[in-house]
Scaffold this active site. Structure first.
Site, PDB file in Angstrom:
ATOM      1  N   GLU A 239     -32.000  59.100 -34.938  1.00 35.30           N
ATOM      2  CA  GLU A 239     -32.531  58.412 -33.828  1.00 35.30           C
ATOM      3  C   GLU A 239     -31.898  57.702 -32.251  1.00 35.30           C
ATOM      4  O   GLU A 239     -32.550  58.035 -31.577  1.00 35.30           O
ATOM      5  CB  GLU A 239     -33.460  57.078 -34.446  1.00 35.30           C
ATOM      6  CG  GLU A 239     -34.494  57.639 -35.366  1.00 35.30           C
ATOM      7  CD  GLU A 239     -35.033  56.048 -35.860  1.00 35.30           C
ATOM      8  OE1 GLU A 239     -34.710  55.015 -35.680  1.00 35.30           O
ATOM      9  OE2 GLU A 239     -35.955  56.264 -36.846  1.00 35.30           O
TER      10      GLU A 239
ATOM     11  N   GLU B   9     -36.264  55.207 -25.863  1.00 37.52           N
ATOM     12  CA  GLU B   9     -35.298  54.645 -25.432  1.00 37.52           C
ATOM     13  C   GLU B   9     -34.158  54.249 -26.507  1.00 37.52           C
ATOM     14  O   GLU B   9     -34.414  53.832 -27.622  1.00 37.52           O
ATOM     15  CB  GLU B   9     -35.859  53.528 -24.616  1.00 37.52           C
ATOM     16  CG  GLU B   9     -34.553  52.649 -23.702  1.00 37.52           C
ATOM     17  CD  GLU B   9     -35.048  51.568 -22.883  1.00 37.52           C
ATOM     18  OE1 GLU B   9     -34.295  50.822 -22.546  1.00 37.52           O
ATOM     19  OE2 GLU B   9     -36.455  50.982 -23.037  1.00 37.52           O
TER      20      GLU B   9
END
Length: 171
Positions: free
Chosen positions: A83, A136
């Site tokens: 991630e 993000e």
């Protein structure tokens, strides 16, 4: 960097979406539980590794589901790197989170009760990058967390993870 969507707002990413319910009487009833892991990763300056989730647009610590044949520690190391691009080493246990009042409803009809094992970890290397699960990735100062839209269940893990000498939390 803006705040995420308000609670109860459905976010979509690659056809996957979810809604987190916490202490809501109109929440759908859970149909299952899956082992999930997460990590409070702090750099040498004390900043926390955060992602903005692609499936609900909220900020969170990295984490995800454990795969068959994988240890819990290996799962969290894999999930953090997938991630965020950051390789980590697990250094401790923050707690076990299994609140039946927190359910996660997916657009395919699955509704899970929260069950997450949260670890402490330290970064070993890598470069920040997004993934299919994160839009993000950032290192956030603990004092800046109030500026981010973080689900209360994740905020609780962060609060517990910031206290180094506390015994692991469990529900």
């Amino acid at each position: 960097m803006g705040a995420g969507a308000a609670g109860g707002v459905l976010a979509e990413s690659g056809g996957v979406s979810r809604i987190d319910y916490l202490n809501e009487p109109n929440a759908p009833r859970a149909t299952g539980i899956r082992v999930a892991v997460s990590a409070v990763v702090r750099d040498q300056g004390g900043r926390i590794l955060m992602i903005r989730r692609a499936d609900n647009d909220k900020y969170a610590i990295p984490g995800g589901g454990q795969d068959v044949g994988e240890t819990l520690a290996a799962a969290v190391v894999r999930e953090v790197e997938e991630e965020t691009g950051i390789r980590v080493e697990v250094t401790g246990l923050v707690g076990l989170y299994s609140n039946p009042a927190h359910v996660i409803a997916y657009d395919d009809g699955e509704v899970r009760q929260e069950f997450s094992i949260c670890f402490r970890a330290r970064p070993l290397g890598g470069d920040l990058r997004t993934s299919d699960e994160s839009t993000e990735v950032l290192w956030a100062e603990p004092t800046d967390l109030d500026d981010l839209d973080i689900h209360p269940s994740i905020r609780l893990r962060i609060v517990h993870g910031l206290i180094d000498d506390r015994a692991p939390y469990f529900t």
